[in-house]
Structures are given as C-alpha cells and as structure tokens.
Design an enzyme around this catalytic site. Structure first.
Site, mmCIF file in Angstrom:
data_model
loop_
_atom_site.group_PDB
_atom_site.id
_atom_site.type_symbol
_atom_site.label_atom_id
_atom_site.label_comp_id
_atom_site.label_asym_id
_atom_site.label_seq_id
_atom_site.Cartn_x
_atom_site.Cartn_y
_atom_site.Cartn_z
ATOM 1 N N TYR A 55 -1.877 -0.494 9.985
ATOM 2 C CA TYR A 55 -2.112 -1.067 8.557
ATOM 3 C C TYR A 55 -0.682 -0.389 8.121
ATOM 4 O O TYR A 55 -0.415 -1.275 7.368
ATOM 5 C CB TYR A 55 -3.343 -0.437 8.071
ATOM 6 C CG TYR A 55 -3.548 -0.628 6.543
ATOM 7 C CD1 TYR A 55 -4.192 -1.886 6.050
ATOM 8 C CD2 TYR A 55 -3.315 0.253 5.493
ATOM 9 C CE1 TYR A 55 -4.137 -2.090 4.923
ATOM 10 C CE2 TYR A 55 -3.375 -0.032 4.191
ATOM 11 C CZ TYR A 55 -3.826 -1.117 3.760
ATOM 12 O OH TYR A 55 -4.007 -1.406 2.439
ATOM 13 N N SER B 62 0.744 -1.084 -0.055
ATOM 14 C CA SER B 62 0.133 0.091 -0.106
ATOM 15 C C SER B 62 0.815 1.331 0.014
ATOM 16 O O SER B 62 2.061 1.103 0.424
ATOM 17 C CB SER B 62 -0.669 0.119 1.227
ATOM 18 O OG SER B 62 -1.569 1.419 1.428
HETATM 19 N N1 LIG Z 1 -8.551 -0.539 -1.110
HETATM 20 C C1 LIG Z 1 -7.705 0.268 -1.219
HETATM 21 O O1 LIG Z 1 -7.655 1.508 -1.512
HETATM 22 C C2 LIG Z 1 -6.411 -0.514 -0.980
HETATM 23 C C3 LIG Z 1 -5.243 0.532 -1.150
HETATM 24 C C4 LIG Z 1 -3.840 -0.081 -1.038
HETATM 25 C C5 LIG Z 1 -3.785 -1.260 -0.678
HETATM 26 N N2 LIG Z 1 -5.094 -2.305 -0.604
HETATM 27 C C6 LIG Z 1 -4.691 -3.867 -0.554
HETATM 28 O O2 LIG Z 1 -5.488 -4.515 -1.220
HETATM 29 C C7 LIG Z 1 -5.718 -5.978 -0.913
HETATM 30 C C8 LIG Z 1 -7.028 -6.354 -0.925
HETATM 31 O O3 LIG Z 1 -8.072 -5.157 -0.386
HETATM 32 P P1 LIG Z 1 -9.355 -4.758 -0.823
HETATM 33 O O4 LIG Z 1 -9.194 -3.323 -1.038
HETATM 34 O O5 LIG Z 1 -9.590 -5.242 -2.350
HETATM 35 O O6 LIG Z 1 -10.342 -5.222 0.156
HETATM 36 P P2 LIG Z 1 -11.553 -6.475 0.121
HETATM 37 O O7 LIG Z 1 -12.186 -6.082 1.360
HETATM 38 O O8 LIG Z 1 -12.148 -6.669 -1.057
HETATM 39 O O9 LIG Z 1 -10.429 -7.805 0.378
HETATM 40 C C9 LIG Z 1 -9.643 -8.128 1.585
HETATM 41 C C10 LIG Z 1 -9.858 -9.588 1.538
HETATM 42 O O10 LIG Z 1 -9.044 -9.956 2.650
HETATM 43 C C11 LIG Z 1 -9.507 -11.275 3.363
HETATM 44 N N3 LIG Z 1 -9.158 -11.206 4.691
HETATM 45 C C12 LIG Z 1 -9.419 -10.440 5.709
HETATM 46 N N4 LIG Z 1 -9.090 -10.789 6.874
HETATM 47 C C13 LIG Z 1 -8.483 -12.094 6.622
HETATM 48 C C14 LIG Z 1 -8.119 -13.307 7.306
HETATM 49 N N5 LIG Z 1 -7.943 -13.196 8.688
HETATM 50 N N6 LIG Z 1 -7.616 -14.419 6.783
HETATM 51 C C15 LIG Z 1 -7.981 -14.530 5.445
HETATM 52 N N7 LIG Z 1 -8.432 -13.540 4.510
HETATM 53 C C16 LIG Z 1 -8.667 -12.320 5.147
HETATM 54 C C17 LIG Z 1 -11.114 -10.773 3.155
HETATM 55 O O11 LIG Z 1 -11.864 -11.994 2.912
HETATM 56 C C18 LIG Z 1 -10.963 -10.329 1.677
HETATM 57 O O12 LIG Z 1 -10.912 -11.228 0.522
HETATM 58 C C19 LIG Z 1 -5.194 -5.720 0.723
HETATM 59 O O13 LIG Z 1 -4.181 -6.171 0.952
HETATM 60 C C20 LIG Z 1 -5.518 -4.268 0.830
HETATM 61 O O14 LIG Z 1 -4.717 -3.994 2.093
HETATM 62 C C21 LIG Z 1 -6.372 -1.993 -0.667
#
Ligand SMILES: NC(=O)c1ccc[n+]([C@@H]2O[C@H](COP(=O)([O-])OP(=O)(O)OC[C@H]3O[C@@H](n4cnc5c(N)ncnc54)[C@H](O)[C@@H]3O)[C@@H](O)[C@H]2O)c1
Length: 242
Positions: free
Chosen positions: A147, A134
C-alpha cells in the site's frame, strides 16, 4: 469570477472512481453534487450503497481491467474532474510478492489507467485530476508495504502527469488523507492499541471522517486552485507534522 462562484460546479462533469462503499470517494462525490456538479461514480462491487444509488449513476468497473476502463472512458466525451479513489490494502498480508503486485496494480496502475483513458475527455475541458494518495506515501509501514509503495507511486505519478498534461491545461494534484474512518480502515481499527496511538499522536485529537477530505477535493477541482498542479496535500489532523 468571485471566489464563491469558483465553487459552483453547475455544468461541470465529475467522475469519482472508487466511491461505492460510503467512504472518501462517496463523500467527495456528494460534495461535488451538492455544489451543482453532474457526478457519476464507480466501484468494484456490483452495486454501491443504496443512498448513493439514489443520487448517482453507478458503474461497476474493475480498474485492473484495461479494456473495461477504456470502454468506460470511450463513452465519456468531455470531463471536468476525475477523482481516482479506488484502492485496496490488507494490513499484515502485504509481504507476499503476488499480492504486493496486485495492490500496485489496483492502487497505482489503476489510477494511471483511468487517467490515461480519460485524458482526451479532460483535455477538452481543461480538466483536473485528483489522485487520492496517503500519508503512507511518505512513511514506512511494516504492515502495509505494498500500500505504501503504491501510494508513493501515486504521489510521484501526480508530479509527472502534471508536467506532461499542463500544455493541455489539465491540472493533476493529489490528496494525502491521514487516518479516516471508512470500510478500508475497519481492519486496522479493530486493534485498540493502534487506534489509541493514532488519536494520541494526532494534534486535532481524532480520526478523520470522509467529509474531512471533500473540501480540499472541491478546491482542487475548482478554478480557486488554478495555479496549482503536481502537489500532494496532506489532510491528516496534523499527524504528519508531529
Ligand atoms: N481510510 C483511510 O484511512 C485512508 C487514508 C488514506 C488514504 N485513503 C485512500 O482513500 C481512498 C478511498 O478509500 P476509503 O478509505 O474511502 O475506502 P473505501 O473502501 O470506501 O473505498 C475503496 C474503493 O475502492 C474500490 N476498489 C477496490 N478495488 C477496486 C478495483 N479493483 N477496481 C475498482 N475499484 C476498486 C472499492 O470498490 C471502493 O469503492 C483510497 O485510495 C484509499 O487508499 C484512505
């Protein structure tokens, strides 16, 4: 091999950890499948979104459960691409040390657990690990200190694993998404001052969509990036260069 052929994933096996909620993981899984790959996905919930249940084998897998991760990995003999996407955050609630530790356990140690458990399967195919970091790996965030620490750890772990596993031909890279419209960012997006400020600072003038991340994941998962390992590449509409 032609440049186009490098993006043909026919015969490749791909696992995306944390792809259950239609966010970045799901977009990456769909892109690999559209490119011919055999893809399976996991998530914390008992089920994934119906449209993805129709496309992928799904396993409920808690990445904090070492036994569960190891038993999931044991039955996967060979693997071309592992995408570590599982993560949690709770804006404004991460100063509590116990919750801080839990966030690190899911986001950082969870990625390490999955990578380590699947290391042997990856080595058999000169595989690639793609960790999702991130921008908060590099910026301070008073609302999301756990985070940010976890994602800084993911970026650093990416470098170390890249060196450690290079002798087996396993490449390890990371993507640092900017602000992306997903369930995880829904809480932050309830604050209009915050969302407007992000749009105003982002040179490309908008929040990202999950599909915006998929192209780089395909590149990192393909032989087009065969001399690249240990890097963390931003995909953020230019936010981090302002
Ligand atoms: N959305 C944003 O703005 C953003 C920005 C930077 C990075 N990210 C990163 O992208 C990745 C995906 O996030 P997203 O935004 O698509 O969100 P999302 O909520 O769609 O996905 C998160 C996923 O993590 C899984 N998860 C959570 N806790 C868990 C656990 N204990 N065991 C197994 N799985 C678990 C959930 O089931 C889900 O599938 C993450 O690593 C997030 O940190 C997101």
């Amino acid at each position: 091999m032609s440049a186009a052929a490098k993006f043909d994933f026919s015969g490749a096996r791909i696992i995306v950890i944390g792809a259950s909620r239609g966010g970045i993981g799901a977009a990456i899984a769909r892109a690999f499948q559209d490119a011919g790959g055999t893809v399976e996905i996991t998530g914390a919930e008992p089920e994934c979104l119906p449209e993805d249940a129709a496309r992928f084998p799904y396993t409920q897998l808690d990445v904090t459960d070492t036994d569960a991760v190891e038993s999931f990995a044991k039955s996967r003999g060979e693997l071309d691409v592992l995408v570590n996407c599982a993560a949690i955050t709770k804006r404004g609630e991460e100063m509590d040390p116990e919750f801080f530790q839990h966030v690190l356990n899911v986001n950082l140690v969870g990625s390490m657990r999955c990578a380590k458990a699947l290391q042997g399967a990856l080595a058999k195919r000169q595989g690639r690990v793609i960790n999702i970091a991130s921008m908060y790996a590099r910026f301070g965030s008073p609302q999301n200190p756990a985070y940010g620490a976890s994602k800084a750890g993911v970026e650093q772990m990416t470098k170390s694993l890249a060196i450690a596993w290079a002798p087996d031909g396993v490449r390890v890279n990371a993507i640092a998404p900017g602000f992306i419209v997903t369930e995880q960012s829904a809480r932050a997006r309830q604050d209009p001052t915050f969302t407007d400020a992000i749009e105003a600072r982002t040179p490309l003038g908008r929040w990202g969509q999950p599909d915006d991340i998929a192209g780089l994941a395909l590149f990192m998962g393909s032989d087009a990036s065969q001399f690249m390992t240990g890097v963390c590449v931003p995909v953020d509409g230019g936010y981090s260069v302002v």
